[in-house]
Design a protein around this motif. Structure first.
Motif, PDB file in Angstrom:
ATOM      1  N   GLU A 241       0.836  -1.201   0.000  1.00 12.68           N
ATOM      2  CA  GLU A 241       0.000   0.000   0.000  1.00 12.68           C
ATOM      3  C   GLU A 241       0.869   1.248   0.000  1.00 12.68           C
ATOM      4  O   GLU A 241       0.585   2.222  -0.703  1.00 12.68           O
ATOM      5  CB  GLU A 241      -0.927  -0.011   1.210  1.00 12.68           C
ATOM      6  N   LYS A 242       1.968   1.227   0.750  1.00 18.88           N
ATOM      7  CA  LYS A 242       2.896   2.368   0.778  1.00 18.88           C
ATOM      8  C   LYS A 242       3.543   2.585  -0.597  1.00 18.88           C
ATOM      9  O   LYS A 242       3.681   3.716  -1.060  1.00 18.88           O
ATOM     10  CB  LYS A 242       3.983   2.140   1.828  1.00 18.88           C
ATOM     11  N   VAL A 243       3.924   1.480  -1.244  1.00 19.14           N
ATOM     12  CA  VAL A 243       4.555   1.585  -2.566  1.00 19.14           C
ATOM     13  C   VAL A 243       3.562   2.161  -3.577  1.00 19.14           C
ATOM     14  O   VAL A 243       3.907   3.058  -4.358  1.00 19.14           O
ATOM     15  CB  VAL A 243       5.064   0.206  -3.044  1.00 19.14           C
ATOM     16  N   ARG A 244       2.367   1.662  -3.577  1.00 21.05           N
ATOM     17  CA  ARG A 244       1.358   2.134  -4.549  1.00 21.05           C
ATOM     18  C   ARG A 244       1.024   3.599  -4.319  1.00 21.05           C
ATOM     19  O   ARG A 244       0.826   4.363  -5.278  1.00 21.05           O
ATOM     20  CB  ARG A 244       0.113   1.257  -4.452  1.00 21.05           C
ATOM     21  N   LYS A 245       0.956   3.998  -3.075  1.00 23.35           N
ATOM     22  CA  LYS A 245       0.695   5.400  -2.759  1.00 23.35           C
ATOM     23  C   LYS A 245       1.838   6.282  -3.263  1.00 23.35           C
ATOM     24  O   LYS A 245       1.616   7.359  -3.832  1.00 23.35           O
ATOM     25  CB  LYS A 245       0.513   5.576  -1.256  1.00 23.35           C
TER      26      LYS A 245
END
Length: 327
Positions: free
Chosen positions: A301-305
């Motif tokens: 989720e952090k990477v996609r954000k």
């Protein structure tokens, strides 16, 4: 007590950002720093001709990109059952001339496109000594283990280096009006030339580079050579060959690059990316546990954000690395 000589490093006015396109060329030290940039998701192309040591070979390579040169079989030669190019490092050599040419010309196209749109050209000069084939007086970038009797070696003058770089930079600035050029001199010590000769060679390179930096806007100098030779100044920062800086030295120079050459916003990104890389590399005792699966999902989720906030970041491999840990 102070046990080493520290000195101020100039900070780039127009610092490097993740949105920039970078082309790095030169000695093996260019590959060390280029590898750090690449690992931190900068848009980086490193040594499309392979490692080049002397500035004349670097300017020749740049000229081939600006000219859109396509290499043909008559640009190759056969030695010890391998086809080689005098313009390229031996990493391109091979038994099939068509494959060799295909790889060379693929890199030619990549380099020409990157140079045309580059925000930064980073040149690391290794040695002022150049080698020429006696037959035809041809400059060579690599001797490919051909007998030394076929070459003569000479020390280029500062004036010759200045003229060569000056000519190619005028052409480049005409084609790419936004490009900046960052020079470094490699701290690798070419003691096969001789200790005195190596110091003389580095002095010629430094004289040429500083003349150009003082002459042109958008030209800069980063003191990688001085950081290793004068700041660290100890053989414990070299590998066993006493020639190449070791990982500690490279990390020290990289830290200075980040501090003085990377834009503050990208410095913040580097910290986030470092944490994400560590998370992706983490191997728990029980990868199937609910706790680890939740951890992987949160990191994804952090990477996609981050990719949404910074679309210039190419984080697909990082996504795949994390996804491979999901059940």
């Amino acid at each position: 007590m102070q046990f080493h000589l520290s000195f101020p490093v100039d900070t780039l006015e127009n610092a490097i950002q993740h949105s920039d396109k970078l082309l790095l060329m030169g000695s093996c030290f260019a590959e060390e720093i280029g590898g750090k940039l690449e690992a931190n998701y900068f848009d980086t192309l490193i040594n499309p001709h392979g490692i080049l040591f002397n500035p004349l070979s670097i300017t020749h390579a740049l000229t081939t990109y600006l000219d859109g040169k396509v290499y043909a079989k008559n640009d190759l030669f056969l030695h010890d059952d391998l086809w080689h190019s005098w313009d390229h490092h031996s990493r391109f050599s091979g038994t099939d001339p068509e494959q060799v040419l295909g790889e060379i010309n693929r890199h030619q196209q990549q380099a020409a496109a990157q140079l045309e749109n580059a925000d930064w050209l980073i040149l690391t000069l290794g040695s002022a000594y150049a080698y020429h084939l006696k037959e035809g007086n041809r400059l060579v970038a690599n001797n490919h283990k051909v007998a030394g009797a076929n070459f003569y070696k000479r020390l280029c003058s500062a004036e010759e280096i200045i003229t060569s770089l000056d000519n190619v930079m005028h052409r480049l600035f005409f084609r790419n009006r936004k490009v900046n050029i960052l020079f470094t001199v490699s701290p690798v010590r070419y003691i096969r030339d001789g200790v005195v000769e190596n110091n003389l060679s580095k002095a010629v390179l430094l004289q040429a580079v500083h003349h150009l930096v003082n002459k042109f806007a958008r030209l800069y100098y980063f003191p990688a050579y001085e950081l290793v030779i004068d700041d660290l100044r100890d053989y414990r920062f070299y590998k066993e060959d006493m020639v190449h800086p070791n990982e500690q030295a490279i990390d020290y120079v990289w830290g200075k690059v980040v501090e003085h050459c990377i834009h503050p916003q990208s410095q913040l990104l580097l910290k986030q990316l470092t944490e994400l890389n560590k998370a992706a590399a983490h191997r728990p005792f029980n990868p199937d546990s609910v706790r680890h699966q939740q951890f992987v999902a949160s990191q994804l989720e952090k990477v996609r954000k981050l990719m949404q906030e910074h679309p210039e970041l190419q984080l697909h491999k990082l996504v795949q690395q994390l996804q491979s840990q999901q059940l």
